[in-house]
Design a protein around this motif. Structure first.
Motif, PDB file in Angstrom:
ATOM      1  N   ALA A 212       8.870  -3.660  15.953  1.00 52.03           N
ATOM      2  CA  ALA A 212       8.266  -2.421  15.456  1.00 52.03           C
ATOM      3  C   ALA A 212       7.211  -2.719  14.397  1.00 52.03           C
ATOM      4  CB  ALA A 212       9.347  -1.517  14.856  1.00 52.03           C
ATOM      5  N   PRO A 213       6.128  -1.936  14.377  1.00 53.68           N
ATOM      6  CA  PRO A 213       5.117  -2.110  13.326  1.00 53.68           C
ATOM      7  C   PRO A 213       5.674  -1.672  11.988  1.00 53.68           C
ATOM      8  CG  PRO A 213       4.671  -0.148  14.622  1.00 53.68           C
ATOM      9  CD  PRO A 213       5.799  -0.848  15.310  1.00 53.68           C
ATOM     10  N   PRO A 214       4.981  -1.969  10.890  1.00 51.33           N
ATOM     11  CA  PRO A 214       5.450  -1.523   9.571  1.00 51.33           C
ATOM     12  C   PRO A 214       5.679  -0.009   9.551  1.00 51.33           C
ATOM     13  CG  PRO A 214       3.653  -3.081   9.337  1.00 51.33           C
ATOM     14  CD  PRO A 214       3.748  -2.778  10.799  1.00 51.33           C
ATOM     15  N   THR A 215       6.788   0.388   8.965  1.00 51.88           N
ATOM     16  CA  THR A 215       7.167   1.800   8.954  1.00 51.88           C
ATOM     17  C   THR A 215       6.462   2.538   7.828  1.00 51.88           C
ATOM     18  OG1 THR A 215       9.349   1.209   9.793  1.00 51.88           O
ATOM     19  CG2 THR A 215       9.102   3.400   8.856  1.00 51.88           C
ATOM     20  N   PHE A 216       5.928   3.712   8.159  1.00 53.52           N
ATOM     21  CA  PHE A 216       5.291   4.556   7.150  1.00 53.52           C
ATOM     22  C   PHE A 216       6.134   5.798   6.925  1.00 53.52           C
ATOM     23  CE2 PHE A 216       2.412   8.194   6.232  1.00 53.52           C
ATOM     24  CZ  PHE A 216       2.036   7.813   4.944  1.00 53.52           C
ATOM     25  N   HIS A 217       6.541   6.029   5.672  1.00 57.70           N
ATOM     26  CA  HIS A 217       7.308   7.214   5.303  1.00 57.70           C
ATOM     27  C   HIS A 217       6.407   8.124   4.474  1.00 57.70           C
ATOM     28  CE1 HIS A 217      11.018   4.434   5.705  1.00 57.70           C
ATOM     29  NE2 HIS A 217      10.820   5.100   6.818  1.00 57.70           N
ATOM     30  N   PRO A 218       6.064   9.307   4.982  1.00 56.65           N
ATOM     31  CA  PRO A 218       5.101  10.169   4.284  1.00 56.65           C
ATOM     32  C   PRO A 218       5.692  10.800   3.042  1.00 56.65           C
ATOM     33  CG  PRO A 218       6.027  11.326   6.159  1.00 56.65           C
ATOM     34  CD  PRO A 218       6.567   9.921   6.226  1.00 56.65           C
ATOM     35  N   ASP A 219       4.810  11.305   2.174  1.00 54.72           N
ATOM     36  CA  ASP A 219       5.259  12.067   1.023  1.00 54.72           C
ATOM     37  C   ASP A 219       5.904  13.370   1.491  1.00 54.72           C
ATOM     38  OD1 ASP A 219       4.225  10.143  -0.678  1.00 54.72           O
ATOM     39  OD2 ASP A 219       2.268  11.137  -0.827  1.00 54.72           O
ATOM     40  N   ILE A 220       6.776  13.904   0.660  1.00 56.25           N
ATOM     41  CA  ILE A 220       7.503  15.115   1.033  1.00 56.25           C
ATOM     42  C   ILE A 220       6.613  16.339   0.856  1.00 56.25           C
ATOM     43  CG2 ILE A 220       9.457  16.604   0.434  1.00 56.25           C
ATOM     44  CD1 ILE A 220      11.003  14.112  -0.357  1.00 56.25           C
ATOM     45  N   ASP A 221       6.516  17.137   1.918  1.00 56.55           N
ATOM     46  CA  ASP A 221       5.796  18.404   1.893  1.00 56.55           C
ATOM     47  C   ASP A 221       6.820  19.531   1.784  1.00 56.55           C
ATOM     48  OD1 ASP A 221       3.238  20.086   2.598  1.00 56.55           O
ATOM     49  OD2 ASP A 221       4.805  20.802   3.960  1.00 56.55           O
ATOM     50  N   VAL A 222       6.552  20.515   0.937  1.00 55.44           N
ATOM     51  CA  VAL A 222       7.537  21.563   0.652  1.00 55.44           C
ATOM     52  C   VAL A 222       7.923  22.324   1.913  1.00 55.44           C
ATOM     53  CG1 VAL A 222       7.987  23.705  -0.608  1.00 55.44           C
ATOM     54  CG2 VAL A 222       6.810  21.808  -1.742  1.00 55.44           C
ATOM     55  N   LYS A 223       6.934  22.742   2.700  1.00 61.31           N
ATOM     56  CA  LYS A 223       7.242  23.520   3.908  1.00 61.31           C
ATOM     57  C   LYS A 223       8.027  22.683   4.910  1.00 61.31           C
ATOM     58  CE  LYS A 223       4.246  24.477   7.214  1.00 61.31           C
ATOM     59  NZ  LYS A 223       3.108  25.039   7.966  1.00 61.31           N
ATOM     60  N   ASP A 224       7.604  21.450   5.099  1.00 62.10           N
ATOM     61  CA  ASP A 224       8.322  20.579   6.032  1.00 62.10           C
ATOM     62  C   ASP A 224       9.736  20.298   5.538  1.00 62.10           C
ATOM     63  OD1 ASP A 224       6.102  20.489   7.608  1.00 62.10           O
ATOM     64  OD2 ASP A 224       5.386  18.547   6.866  1.00 62.10           O
ATOM     65  N   PHE A 225       9.894  20.189   4.220  1.00 62.85           N
ATOM     66  CA  PHE A 225      11.216  19.929   3.649  1.00 62.85           C
ATOM     67  C   PHE A 225      12.180  21.053   4.006  1.00 62.85           C
ATOM     68  CE2 PHE A 225      14.442  20.330   0.392  1.00 62.85           C
ATOM     69  CZ  PHE A 225      14.856  19.017   0.172  1.00 62.85           C
ATOM     70  N   PHE A 226      11.748  22.301   3.823  1.00 58.96           N
ATOM     71  CA  PHE A 226      12.649  23.414   4.092  1.00 58.96           C
ATOM     72  C   PHE A 226      12.863  23.629   5.587  1.00 58.96           C
ATOM     73  CE2 PHE A 226      11.690  24.586  -0.342  1.00 58.96           C
ATOM     74  CZ  PHE A 226      12.988  24.770  -0.796  1.00 58.96           C
ATOM     75  N   MET A 227      11.881  23.300   6.401  1.00 58.64           N
ATOM     76  CA  MET A 227      12.113  23.330   7.848  1.00 58.64           C
ATOM     77  C   MET A 227      13.171  22.299   8.234  1.00 58.64           C
ATOM     78  SD  MET A 227       8.518  23.942   9.859  1.00 58.64           S
ATOM     79  CE  MET A 227       9.402  23.825  11.410  1.00 58.64           C
ATOM     80  N   ALA A 228      13.100  21.132   7.619  1.00 56.11           N
ATOM     81  CA  ALA A 228      14.101  20.098   7.881  1.00 56.11           C
ATOM     82  C   ALA A 228      15.481  20.541   7.398  1.00 56.11           C
ATOM     83  CB  ALA A 228      13.698  18.793   7.195  1.00 56.11           C
ATOM     84  N   PHE A 229      15.510  21.257   6.274  1.00 55.02           N
ATOM     85  CA  PHE A 229      16.791  21.782   5.794  1.00 55.02           C
ATOM     86  C   PHE A 229      17.401  22.719   6.837  1.00 55.02           C
ATOM     87  CE2 PHE A 229      19.323  25.074   3.757  1.00 55.02           C
ATOM     88  CZ  PHE A 229      20.239  24.306   3.046  1.00 55.02           C
ATOM     89  N   GLY A 230      16.561  23.549   7.459  1.00 54.54           N
ATOM     90  CA  GLY A 230      17.057  24.427   8.512  1.00 54.54           C
ATOM     91  C   GLY A 230      17.636  23.641   9.676  1.00 54.54           C
ATOM     92  N   THR A 231      16.985  22.541  10.034  1.00 54.87           N
ATOM     93  CA  THR A 231      17.495  21.689  11.108  1.00 54.87           C
ATOM     94  C   THR A 231      18.843  21.087  10.739  1.00 54.87           C
ATOM     95  OG1 THR A 231      15.251  21.131  11.824  1.00 54.87           O
ATOM     96  CG2 THR A 231      17.004  19.651  12.511  1.00 54.87           C
ATOM     97  N   ILE A 232      18.993  20.654   9.488  1.00 53.73           N
ATOM     98  CA  ILE A 232      20.259  20.071   9.038  1.00 53.73           C
ATOM     99  C   ILE A 232      21.351  21.130   9.045  1.00 53.73           C
ATOM    100  CG2 ILE A 232      21.452  19.010   7.078  1.00 53.73           C
ATOM    101  CD1 ILE A 232      18.749  17.681   6.361  1.00 53.73           C
ATOM    102  N   CYS A 233      21.040  22.330   8.561  1.00 49.46           N
ATOM    103  CA  CYS A 233      22.029  23.427   8.602  1.00 49.46           C
ATOM    104  C   CYS A 233      22.452  23.704  10.037  1.00 49.46           C
ATOM    105  CB  CYS A 233      21.434  24.685   7.988  1.00 49.46           C
ATOM    106  SG  CYS A 233      21.277  24.635   6.192  1.00 49.46           S
ATOM    107  N   PHE A 234      21.477  23.700  10.937  1.00 48.76           N
ATOM    108  CA  PHE A 234      21.782  23.926  12.351  1.00 48.76           C
ATOM    109  C   PHE A 234      22.749  22.861  12.866  1.00 48.76           C
ATOM    110  CE2 PHE A 234      21.070  23.278  16.840  1.00 48.76           C
ATOM    111  CZ  PHE A 234      20.951  24.568  17.358  1.00 48.76           C
TER     112      PHE A 234
END
Length: 447
Positions: A212-234
């Motif tokens: 695998a190529p070097p992994t890139f982890h992006p900075d946290i975006d507020v909207k994406d963070f809360f969408m991800a929270f919804g996925t985790i709750c689901f």
């Protein structure tokens, strides 16, 4: 008590809630000779929740970063605790009111009715049906996507929209099964399939990591963070089906043990896959982690196993919706042609929604942030505290200060995070470009 004896609308002609004696006031239904055990109940809960969660959580970590691992653990613990509270609520309702001592096809709405009348029942019923209906659509979409990929890898490319029709036709007869106790082997099959798939997914990711190529982890975006929270709750929100499973148990009083066992198994499945996928694929992690796996025998086996889980899980999640719809229109509990007709019609509606919105990522976040959060983190503490405060000819329950604090904290966090994740999901749906509905493509092809 006057409100509880009034007409209850379409669900049941008349509720005549007469209290039990104090000695049996909190015992719930007595043990039965047949029904689900603690283990099979836990397996049902895992079978209901595990499929889409395993696939979507690596992408959720991309939006939350490593703090997402902590969020997963906290959500699992909070969900297990509110599942326990929901089980206690059902035992109290059964222990206090005669008609709930026997089998009930709609236990969660019944809890809502006992505590807050028709308003409580309506909120619960609508939330459950929207949640489980949405989950059914997601399971159908994922299963069809996996089938398309499997056959494509074998050299035959068939339209995703066609696979939706094939999958719906295959699943339709299984939706005619009665209640959870009638199809417990399906739950066992779903859990076993996903457990094996998780091990193979991790092995496949480990193989991919070598090149695998070097992994890139992006900075946290507020909207994406809360969408991800919804996925985790689901991923942890199995509460719509919990009371239905408990109602089919041999010993409903042991429901709490089953739920904590279920969430322990879920964490063993979720965390290794989510962490491995996030570590290796980083920002490239897909909503469906299977699409990131390199081709080969391991990928094919995983796709088959996950597809089996989604087929099995579909039967589990659509069942409570079917039962309540049948209660509304007066279809008997034993097998009849009326059941075949009603459940086939429900399947047609599920298929229509799937053909209309052939993309599941935003749907997961929307359901997880709205109705799942309401059913999993807000209503169980509300109903439990209400039942404890109700006075009558039964043994009074007084929650401890620690229980009250835990309930209010879970409700507050669930409310704030749920509203934020719902807003983020709606905004994403409003600004994203959807795939063309399948029936429009069919129409163009016919012309």
């Amino acid at each position: 008590m006057s409100e509880l004896s009034e007409t209850a609308g379409l669900i049941q002609p008349v509720f005549m809630l007469q209290p039990y004696d104090k000695v049996r006031g909190l015992s719930g239904a007595p043990p039965r000779a047949h029904g689900l055990t603690v283990f099979t109940t836990a397996v049902f809960a895992v079978g209901e929740m595990a499929g889409s969660g395993v696939l979507a959580l690596p992408r959720a970590l991309v939006a939350t970063g490593w703090i997402g691992v902590v969020i997963n653990i906290v959500c699992a613990l909070a969900s297990a605790y509110t599942g326990l509270l929901l089980g206690k609520c059902w035992l109290m309702v059964q222990g206090r009111y005669e008609e709930y001592k026997t089998n009930t096809r709609y236990p969660y709405p019944a809890i809502g009715f006992v505590t807050y009348g028709k308003v409580g029942r309506t909120i619960v019923s609508c939330s459950i049906n929207l949640t489980l209906f949405g989950v059914s659509v997601v399971f159908l979409l994922l299963a069809s996507e996996n089938l398309q990929q499997l056959v494509k890898d074998a050299g035959k490319d068939i339209s995703f929209c066609i696979w939706l029709l094939i999958a719906a036709a295959a699943l339709c007869p299984t939706s005619w099964l009665g209640t959870p106790k009638d199809f417990w082997p399906i739950a066992v099959g779903a859990t076993v399939a996903t457990s094996i798939a998780c091990i193979i997914i991790i092995a496949n990711i480990a193989v991919d990591a070598e090149n695998a190529p070097p992994t890139f982890h992006p900075d946290i975006d507020v909207k994406d963070f809360f969408m991800a929270f919804g996925t985790i709750c689901f991923a942890f929100g199995g509460h719509p089906g919990f009371p239905t499973f408990q109602a089919d148990m041999k010993e409903p009083q042991k429901f709490g043990k089953a739920i904590f066992l279920a969430y322990f198994i879920l964490l063993l499945m979720y965390l290794p896959v989510a962490i491995a996928g996030y570590s290796v694929y980083g920002i490239n992690a897909d909503d469906n982690i299977l699409l990131n796996l390199s081709g080969g025998p391991m990928q094919y086996i995983v796709e088959i196993l996950i597809t089996l889980h989604l087929f099995f899980g579909f039967v589990i999640v659509i069942n409570p919706v079917c039962q309540e719809m049948e209660e509304l229109v007066g279809i008997p509990t034993h097998f009849t042609f009326k059941r075949i007709i009603s459940r086939t019609l429900i399947m047609v509606v599920v298929l229509f929604i799937a053909e209309s919105i052939p993309h599941f990522g935003a749907i997961l976040s929307l359901i997880g942030g709205s109705t799942t959060t309401l059913l999993a983190y807000i209503l169980p503490p509300v109903f439990y505290l209400k039942l404890c405060s109700m006075e009558g000819d039964w043994e009074q329950q007084t929650p401890s200060l620690a229980q009250k604090v835990a309930c209010f904290e879970i409700m507050l966090v669930g409310l704030v995070a749920g509203v934020a994740s719902t807003y983020a999901a709606v905004d994403a749906l409003a600004t994203s470009s959807f795939s063309t509905p399948c029936y429009i493509d069919f129409h163009k092809a016919a012309m």
